[in-house]
Enzyme design. Structure first.
Site, PDB file in Angstrom:
ATOM      1  N   GLY A  31     -81.319 105.390  -4.410  1.00 55.37           N
ATOM      2  CA  GLY A  31     -80.775 105.263  -5.743  1.00 55.37           C
ATOM      3  C   GLY A  31     -81.880 105.034  -6.732  1.00 55.37           C
ATOM      4  N   GLY A  33     -82.722 103.237 -10.947  1.00 55.58           N
ATOM      5  CA  GLY A  33     -82.251 102.402 -12.048  1.00 55.58           C
ATOM      6  C   GLY A  33     -83.369 102.165 -13.031  1.00 55.58           C
ATOM      7  N   GLY A  34     -83.111 101.303 -13.979  1.00 53.92           N
ATOM      8  CA  GLY A  34     -84.094 101.036 -15.019  1.00 53.92           C
ATOM      9  C   GLY A  34     -85.381 100.453 -14.489  1.00 53.92           C
ATOM     10  CE  LYS A  53     -86.863  97.382  -8.273  1.00 53.28           C
ATOM     11  NZ  LYS A  53     -86.269  96.068  -8.578  1.00 53.28           N
ATOM     12  CG  ASP A 147     -80.032  92.196 -13.718  1.00 51.68           C
ATOM     13  OD1 ASP A 147     -79.040  92.264 -14.478  1.00 51.68           O
ATOM     14  OD2 ASP A 147     -80.619  93.210 -13.274  1.00 51.68           O
TER      15      ASP A 147
END
Length: 854
Positions: A31, A33-34, A53, A147
């Site tokens: 995936g 994301g930001g 990541k 978060d």
């Protein structure tokens, strides 16, 4: 980490099969994301799957984003918990920074909720507890996630919740108000974040409430998504729709805790994520942590267990048992007060006056600038009581020639400042004893008398400033005979071949036969300087003086415990398992109690200089005991918390400042009940089996305190909670270690603890005057009560019973309120009654004090 059950089909920037950093083979993209793209990879060196990541290519050179990546690794590695996604390390692939983390074969909670809607109640409660445990573990280490949202909660292949993505996490003490407060996903920001205030633990609690809202309802709490819309929503102060309006049969307890988390003001939310976990239906966070093999935090222990409230009927029954048993104990103990046992005791003021008069009769004119007094026992006589017949016991107890109870009196023309040569912390402040300070200054004197005033010994340090004595040796001898209450008939004199403890010469011995010749001759030994005696001893000729055993071994044992405790404490501190806050609070309480004990129990000379020195000596003593207690607590408590945390529930609540918590009152009351039942059983067993009670309460004089001195008694009462806590922690450690070592046979651990306690108590009373059968009965009964309290009720109940029981052992009880030593009796009865009343009212939920909310 994983975003779905299988890698994404588009492959991403890195192709399947590509090797990164020489060890990671890309399997596929999970995936993006930001904060970057996430890939699944195989680690060839370790032979396992990991998640990588990467920062986006356009942000790889951004120092702010790079620092966030490093921060994520730094903070996430601190939080080692089964419900937190583990982060391993940081690396670089041709200028593309990445971090390696645990690969979770599952999906995130957000996609799961989109796919199936809300979860069944039981599964939702299970996941909610795991999310709370993860957030609580981070908060315990000072890490704020910032978060927290369903997309950052992974559900692994075993159905467990795993909190991930600490990219925006920060240490709480590093955060400030301002733009940094806006970090995070707007839809999951707390109202104070939208106002520009810094994030705190309560900020995560708000986000936790939003996650739980979706978990149980399948819908978001707020429809707004932009910052402006969210600010408008929060400015109206209108709460989100109640979960019960969205879900039929919503559990009121779940709804209550969710809405509590979503309170507008931070201080109105639950104090911790662990408190949220404990408030969930059937939530047992302690059991969950133990099942996971983790050491629960002190906050989790305090939040666990039932509330502890007793019904008024239960509390009154328990309180009545305590008060009735207390009265029965006082009545039975007061039937044979110590003054009747030894044939009478004159008041200290009367005995001190007799000592002053005696010194004048011996030719001394000492200017009394300072004085001190006390009582002690003749320990060789105490040892003889154990094997004596009833008739011999009565004779020994009431003996005029060598009484078992002795009065000593110190006189000085200067303020007396005691010396201390033992290990710091083993002695209480400035306590004048017959030997401390030594008789080194001219005019210092020591007089020993029997309880009814008969002379036993005199010691005086001679001085050159005194004029010649007006008495000759014959007149001096007559004064000594009169003071010793000897009815003399025949007298013979000779030189003494021994060494006098005081300066002077000659040393003479008079052998005196009492009138009637029915008793053996008695001896008077005296050392003279210019016809004035510097040492006088009145003694039976057949007895040999023996002192009590040296306390040096005790000092060495304490020093050994201190060193061992320091080593184990250092290990617990390095591993982060220690109760930082509880240990500090305990040390403060110990310091205050020991300082008060030292100041009250110390001798207070008239010199300002010596008073100041004495005060700092007391401070040093209190600081030493506080340090020792801190070390032992840091060394022992984590093991108990890991292996038997239920023993610390009410204790942890008390250390957290929750004095009025019902569990605290309940355990105080139960500790008193067990102590009093144990006392009654002891009394009944002595009567049933016709065991003889100790001839004299020798245990009261076994320590440094004088139980007949009011100041010394009060000092002991203040100090004993500190003393018993160390012993109690030690025996609880014996139990938990035995339980751990026995494994499948852990049910036998209480027997191991009972045996250790029995040997301890039997050894502690071995020097008393009871026979072996009596000692065995006493040790067995006390060990049984202590084992039950420690294993079944916990540390607080155990400490209360040990403390009150220890005070009872030094209380010389009398039923005569006019007796000069009656105040300790009144203090003990009031102490037991006050604790019973506290236990009754607090355990029923009636608040006696304001305490911090849980």
């Amino acid at each position: 980490m994983s975003a779905s059950d299988s890698p994404s089909s588009d492959g991403g920037e890195f192709a399947t099969g590509q090797v990164i950093a020489g060890r990671f083979r890309i399997v596929g993209r999970l995936g993006s994301g930001g904060m970057g793209d996430v890939y699944r990879a195989d680690d060839h060196e370790l032979g396992t799957s990991v998640a990588l990541k990467f920062l986006p290519a356009e942000l790889a050179g951004d120092p702010v984003r790079l620092e966030r990546l490093r921060n994520e690794v730094r903070l996430a590695r601190q939080v080692a918990h089964p419900n937190v996604c583990r982060v391993y390390d940081i690396g670089d692939a041709d200028g593309r920074p990445f971090l390696t983390m645990e690969f979770i074969d599952g999906e995130d909670l957000a996609s799961l909720l989109r796919r199936i809607g809300r979860l069944p109640k039981d599964k939702a409660i299970e996941l909610a507890g795991e999310i709370c445990a993860a957030v609580g573990a981070a908060h315990e280490l000072g890490v704020i996630h910032r978060d927290l949202k369903p997309a950052n909660v992974m559900i692994d292949g075993r159905g467990r919740a795993r909190v991930a993505d600490f990219g925006l996490a920060s240490a709480g003490d590093e955060l400030v108000d301002g733009r940094d407060a806006m970090a995070g996903t707007p839809a999951y920001m707390a109202p104070e974040q939208l106002r520009g205030q810094k994030a705190t633990n309560h900020t995560d609690i708000y986000a936790l409430g939003l996650v739980l809202y979706e978990l149980f309802t399948g819908k978001r709490a707020h429809d707004a998504t932009t910052i402006a819309e969210l600010r408008d929503t929060h400015s109206t102060s209108s709460p989100p729709t109640s979960p019960s309006d969205l879900v039929d049969g919503m559990d009121p307890a779940v709804e209550r805790v969710i809405m509590h988390c979503l309170a507008m003001e931070p201080e109105e939310r639950p104090a911790s994520a662990l408190a949220v976990m404990a408030a969930l239906p059937g939530g047992d966070p302690l059991a969950a942590m133990l099942k996971a093999g983790e050491t629960p935090s002190p906050e989790l222990v305090a939040a666990s267990g039932r509330r502890g409230t007793l019904t008024p009927k239960q509390a009154l029954w328990l309180g009545a048992i305590v008060i009735v048993s207390l009265g029965l104990w006082a009545w039975l103990s007061g039937l044979r007060p110590i003054d009747k046992q030894v044939g009478g005791i004159l008041a200290p003021e009367v005995l001190a006056h007799r000592a002053d008069t005696l010194l004048e009769d011996l030719g001394y004119e000492i200017e009394k600038a300072d004085s001190a007094w006390g009582f002690d026992l003749d320990w060789p006589i105490v040892a003889r009581l154990a094997s004596a017949t009833d008739e011999e016991r009565q004779s020994l107890l009431r003996s005029e020639e060598r009484p078992v109870l002795r009065f000593w009196y110190r006189l000085s023309p200067y303020p007396m400042a005691p010396w201390r040569g033992s290990v710091p912390g083993t002695q209480v402040g400035n306590i004048v004893t017959p030997d401390d300070p030594p008789l080194r200054e001219p005019g210092m004197a020591l007089v020993r008398l029997g309880p009814r005033g008969a002379l036993l010994e005199v010691r005086v340090m001679p001085g050159s400033i005194w004029p010649a004595s007006k008495l000759n040796r014959e007149e001096t001898l007559n004064s000594i005979i009169a003071a010793a209450e000897i009815d003399a008939s025949g007298i013979s004199m000779r030189e003494w071949a021994g060494i006098s403890p005081m300066p002077g010469a000659p040393t003479l011995v008079w052998s005196i036969q009492d009138t009637g010749g029915e008793t053996e001759a008695r001896e008077i030994v005296a050392t003279f300087v210019d016809d004035r005696p510097t040492w006088v001893r009145v003694d039976p000729p057949t007895e040999t003086r023996r002192s009590r055993p040296s306390t040096d071994p005790v000092s060495l044992v304490i020093f050994g415990f201190f060193v061992a405790g320091a080593l184990v404490a250092a290990f617990n501190i390095r591993t982060g398992r220690w109760d930082r806050r509880g240990a500090l609070r305990l040390a403060i309480v110990v310091f205050v109690l020991c300082l008060a004990s030292s100041v009250i129990g110390s001798h207070h000379p008239l010199s300002v200089t010596e008073e100041v020195r004495g005060f700092f000596t007391s401070v040093a003593y209190a600081a030493t005991r506080a340090l020792v207690s801190w070390l032992l607590y840091v060394a022992i408590e984590p093991f108990i918390r890991k292996l038997h945390p239920s023993a610390l529930i009410s204790w942890s609540r008390l250390l957290a400042g929750r004095v009025a918590d019902p569990a605290v009152g309940r355990d105080v009351l139960i500790g008193l009940v067990v102590l009093e039942i144990q006392t009654v059983v002891l009394i009944l067993s002595f009567g049933l089996f016709r065991l003889s009670t100790p001839a004299i309460q020798a245990s009261a004089f076994a320590g440094s305190e004088d139980p007949l001195s009011m100041a010394s008694y009060l000092a002991a009462v203040l100090r004993y909670p500190v003393v018993v806590l160390g012993v109690n922690l030690g025996f609880l450690l014996v139990y938990v270690v035995a339980r751990w070592m026995l494994g499948p046979l852990h049910r036998a651990a209480p027997l191991v603890m009972w045996l250790a306690l029995f040997l301890f108590f039997y050894g502690a009373i071995a020097g008393g005057d009871g026979e072996q059968l009596e000692r065995t009965a006493l040790a067995a009964i006390v060990s049984t009560g202590s084992t039950y309290l420690a294993v079944r009720q916990g540390l607080l109940a155990y400490v209360v019973a040990s403390f009150v029981g220890q005070v009872s052992m030094i209380t010389m009880v009398t039923l005569d309120p006019t007796a000069w030593y009656f105040p300790p009796t009144a203090i003990y009865v009031l102490l037991g009654t006050a604790l019973a009343i506290f236990g009754i009212k607090t355990s029923t939920g009636l608040k006696l004090f304001t305490s911090r909310a849980s």
